[in-house]
Design a protein around this motif. Structure first.
Motif, PDB file in Angstrom:
ATOM      1  N   GLU A  22       0.948   1.124   5.582  1.00 48.62           N
ATOM      2  CA  GLU A  22       2.337   0.899   5.202  1.00 48.62           C
ATOM      3  C   GLU A  22       3.066   2.190   4.863  1.00 48.62           C
ATOM      4  N   TYR A  23       2.391   3.118   4.182  1.00 52.06           N
ATOM      5  CA  TYR A  23       3.099   4.326   3.766  1.00 52.06           C
ATOM      6  C   TYR A  23       3.597   5.127   4.960  1.00 52.06           C
ATOM      7  N   ILE A  26       6.848   3.612   6.015  1.00 55.13           N
ATOM      8  CA  ILE A  26       7.910   4.015   5.101  1.00 55.13           C
ATOM      9  C   ILE A  26       8.373   5.433   5.413  1.00 55.13           C
ATOM     10  N   ASP A 173       5.189   2.116  -1.874  1.00 55.72           N
ATOM     11  CA  ASP A 173       4.711   1.034  -1.025  1.00 55.72           C
ATOM     12  C   ASP A 173       4.406  -0.187  -1.895  1.00 55.72           C
ATOM     13  N   THR A 174       4.144  -1.314  -1.258  1.00 52.86           N
ATOM     14  CA  THR A 174       4.003  -2.558  -2.010  1.00 52.86           C
ATOM     15  C   THR A 174       2.776  -2.553  -2.911  1.00 52.86           C
ATOM     16  N   SER A 175       1.775  -1.755  -2.593  1.00 56.87           N
ATOM     17  CA  SER A 175       0.576  -1.670  -3.427  1.00 56.87           C
ATOM     18  C   SER A 175       0.721  -0.639  -4.538  1.00 56.87           C
ATOM     19  N   CYS A 176       1.835   0.104  -4.498  1.00 55.27           N
ATOM     20  CA  CYS A 176       2.073   1.202  -5.452  1.00 55.27           C
ATOM     21  C   CYS A 176       0.985   2.268  -5.374  1.00 55.27           C
ATOM     22  N   SER A 179       3.762   6.991  -3.205  1.00 61.40           N
ATOM     23  CA  SER A 179       5.193   7.210  -3.408  1.00 61.40           C
ATOM     24  C   SER A 179       5.673   8.132  -2.302  1.00 61.40           C
ATOM     25  N   THR A 214       9.266  -3.234   7.092  1.00 61.16           N
ATOM     26  CA  THR A 214       9.190  -2.221   6.045  1.00 61.16           C
ATOM     27  C   THR A 214      10.577  -1.762   5.642  1.00 61.16           C
ATOM     28  N   TRP A 216      13.367  -3.443   5.744  1.00 55.83           N
ATOM     29  CA  TRP A 216      14.042  -4.480   4.954  1.00 55.83           C
ATOM     30  C   TRP A 216      13.605  -4.418   3.498  1.00 55.83           C
ATOM     31  N   SER A 217      12.314  -4.128   3.263  1.00 55.99           N
ATOM     32  CA  SER A 217      11.828  -4.058   1.883  1.00 55.99           C
ATOM     33  C   SER A 217      12.475  -2.907   1.132  1.00 55.99           C
ATOM     34  N   MET A 218      12.941  -1.882   1.850  1.00 56.92           N
ATOM     35  CA  MET A 218      13.598  -0.755   1.220  1.00 56.92           C
ATOM     36  C   MET A 218      15.060  -1.038   0.962  1.00 56.92           C
TER      37      MET A 218
END
Length: 220
Positions: A22-23, A26, A173-176, A179, A214, A216-218
């Motif tokens: 995921e990162y 992003i 990211d969603t898992s934190c 960054s 991804t 959209w989540s931002m």
């Protein structure tokens, strides 16, 4: 993958050019501001995920990859990293030094240069971030990946804000676990509210479909 605890790169054999983590998706959000960058620099090759994705989906973009470790470069064929050609080159050397050779050249500088010990110190200094500013074209963007285990993140973020005059945003990211810091040589980040909710006209539908969830989540 540098250890059993930390995965830095991962490839689907059925879709080797996909951004599996995921990162990395992003990090590609800089394309919302410039869907067709003229030239990109990448500090760190790793498994080549970002390099392969950009090579496939940005056919008119010139891509320079700086990788300090010759053993990583030696594995490029294993990870199906494309061979060097007129628009793609993997250059062996310290990215902190190589970036100093360029002035007003890159539309994006992507920094993801981890090794077994984490993020090398030379990629976290104020001088490095200053050199990235100098290497960027007007409105160009530096994108840095920071793992959650990096205890120097706060200090690095302060240096980036100083070098880029505060034109900086952070996205987790969603898992934190990561960054992602976006820093702009200009003020386009201040217009974040105007980011496109639909596919940018210059972005291919294939790229948009891969990155849209991804993005959209931002944006929300």
């Amino acid at each position: 993958m540098f250890s059993h605890a930390e995965i830095q790169s991962r490839m689907w054999t059925g879709d080797p050019n996909a951004l599996n983590l995921e990162y990395t998706r992003i990090m590609m959000a800089f394309l919302l501001f410039n869907p067709q960058p003229r030239r990109i620099a990448m500090v760190g090759l790793g498994g080549g995920s970002l390099a392969k994705f950009c090579y496939q989906h940005l056919p008119s973009t010139k891509i320079d990859v700086f990788e300090i470790n010759p053993h990583v470069i030696a594995l490029r064929d294993t990870f199906l990293v494309p061979p060097d050609d007129g628009r793609f080159a993997v250059l062996q050397g310290d990215g902190a030094q190589l970036i100093q050779q360029y002035q007003n050249e890159y539309d994006a500088v992507l920094v993801d240069g981890y090794d077994i010990n984490g993020l090398p110190g030379q990629l976290t200094t104020e001088a490095f971030y200053d050199h990235c500013v100098e290497a960027l074209a007007p409105d160009g963007m530096m994108v840095c990946n920071f793992h959650a285990s990096n205890f120097q993140y706060g200090a690095c973020l302060a240096r980036i804000k100083k070098s880029f005059s505060g034109s900086v945003i952070e996205v987790a990211d969603t898992s934190c676990a990561h960054s992602i810091v976006f820093a702009c040589n200009g003020d386009v980040l201040k217009r974040r509210a105007g980011l496109p909710k639909r596919k940018p006209a210059l972005m291919s539908m294939d790229m948009w479909s891969r990155l849209q969830p991804t993005y959209w989540s931002m944006l929300i």
